[in-house]
Write an enzyme that holds these catalytic residues in place. Structure first.
Site, PDB file in Angstrom:
ATOM      1  NE  ARG A 136      43.176  45.620  28.175  1.00 18.65           N
ATOM      2  CZ  ARG A 136      42.311  46.549  27.750  1.00 18.65           C
ATOM      3  NH1 ARG A 136      42.067  47.616  28.487  1.00 18.65           N
ATOM      4  NH2 ARG A 136      41.677  46.419  26.607  1.00 18.65           N
ATOM      5  N   GLY A 190      45.974  37.240  29.552  1.00 18.81           N
ATOM      6  CA  GLY A 190      46.986  36.229  29.864  1.00 18.81           C
ATOM      7  C   GLY A 190      47.711  36.537  31.158  1.00 18.81           C
ATOM      8  CG  HIS A 195      47.904  23.507  33.676  1.00 17.06           C
ATOM      9  ND1 HIS A 195      49.185  23.125  33.337  1.00 17.06           N
ATOM     10  CD2 HIS A 195      47.609  24.582  32.894  1.00 17.06           C
ATOM     11  CE1 HIS A 195      49.631  23.932  32.393  1.00 17.06           C
ATOM     12  NE2 HIS A 195      48.704  24.816  32.122  1.00 17.06           N
ATOM     13  N   GLY A 214      47.461  32.440  28.466  1.00 21.74           N
ATOM     14  CA  GLY A 214      46.778  31.438  29.270  1.00 21.74           C
ATOM     15  C   GLY A 214      45.279  31.623  29.340  1.00 21.74           C
ATOM     16  CG  ASP A 217      50.244  28.898  30.793  1.00 22.76           C
ATOM     17  OD1 ASP A 217      49.846  29.507  29.764  1.00 22.76           O
ATOM     18  OD2 ASP A 217      50.283  29.436  31.913  1.00 22.76           O
TER      19      ASP A 217
END
Length: 283
Positions: free
Chosen positions: A45, A84, A110, A134, A165
């Site tokens: 997923r 996530g 990031h 995330g 995050d």
């Protein structure tokens, strides 16, 4: 967070057009001015792991370096956009390994988010099934977010004993307000697609069977627009929360000066005056 929705991934499948190529756990295609980045771990997923973080970082770099980029579409393959972080990977690591693993993944991810935010082209994000943890970071980078009916949104970090995050603690207070952000964090609140639209997390909700066609149609419309003006618009909007009004007005003046000298501005003004549709070239 899991979902039983089986909405199709949005947009065309990654192919072999100009700028295309295989990336870890991520599909990438660039053709006709539109880049398509697709999360491609459908069996999990689209859970985020190190390979996907690397793939997204490299896809963001390709977008930043692509000549003629006029729009970006981000979507996910399989039954969910992204649930996530990959809990299975985290569970197999020792405490020391897990800390190092998560820090490394976050740094890669990031970097991808920062590059997506800095692009000089508008971003469309098409989500379906589930968007958690995330995975929300990619939603924050987009200018327009389309959600399929039945999509569910949640943070989920508290259930794992983790913080967060993907920029959630920065974006959410600005997007939904500090109290609603706290509710998402501390109460483990899950939002429906329509609640996410009401709260301002997504632009609109579309039928699940239409998410592919509608998101691609939006990306095509944006790619046919005045790309340099769109670039200025997205940077002004993204930077507005960190400037004083005086500084932001000055930034608007500089942006208007730059766009006024473009060929697209000349075309747009001529088309408006001539009562015809403009034909923008993105320059």
């Amino acid at each position: 967070m899991a979902s039983n929705a089986e909405s199709p991934a949005a947009g065309p499948p990654p192919g072999t057009g100009p700028g295309s190529g295989d990336l870890p756990a991520v599909g990438f295609e660039f053709a006709d001015g539109i880049a398509h980045v697709r999360l491609d771990r459908p069996d999990t997923r689209n859970a985020l792991d190190t390979a996907m973080a690397v793939g997204l970082r490299d896809a963001a770099r390709r977008c930043a370096e692509a000549s003629g980029l006029r729009a970006l579409l981000i979507s996910g393959a399989g039954p969910a956009f992204s649930v996530g972080g990959d809990i299975g990977v985290f569970a197999e690591a020792t405490d020391h390994e897990r800390a190092a693993l998560l820090r490394g993944m976050a740094a890669l991810y990031h970097e991808a988010l920062r590059r997506f935010l800095d692009l000089d082209a508008p971003i469309v994000c098409a989500v379906h099934g589930a968007v958690a943890g995330g995975g929300l970071g990619l939603l924050y980078c987009a200018d327009l977010v389309l959600a399929a009916e039945g999509t569910r949104f949640a943070l989920g970090y508290g259930a794992l004993g983790l913080s967060s995050d993907g920029g959630s603690s920065w974006f959410l207070p600005r997007m939904v307000g500090p109290k609603r952000a706290a509710e998402l964090y501390f109460e483990q609140r899950m939002l429906t697609a329509h609640e996410a639209a009401e709260w301002g997390l997504v632009s609109r909700v579309v039928p699940a069977e239409a998410i592919r066609e509608e998101s691609l149609a939006v990306a095509r419309r944006l790619a046919a627009g005045p790309t340099r003006a769109y670039a200025e618009m997205r940077h002004l909007l993204n930077d507005s929360g960190d400037r004083s009004l005086t500084d932001h007005l000055a930034a608007e003046e500089r942006a208007m000066f730059r766009t006024a000298a473009t060929a697209d501005a000349a075309e747009g003004i001529a088309a408006f005056a001539g009562r015809r549709e403009p034909h923008y070239q993105g320059r």
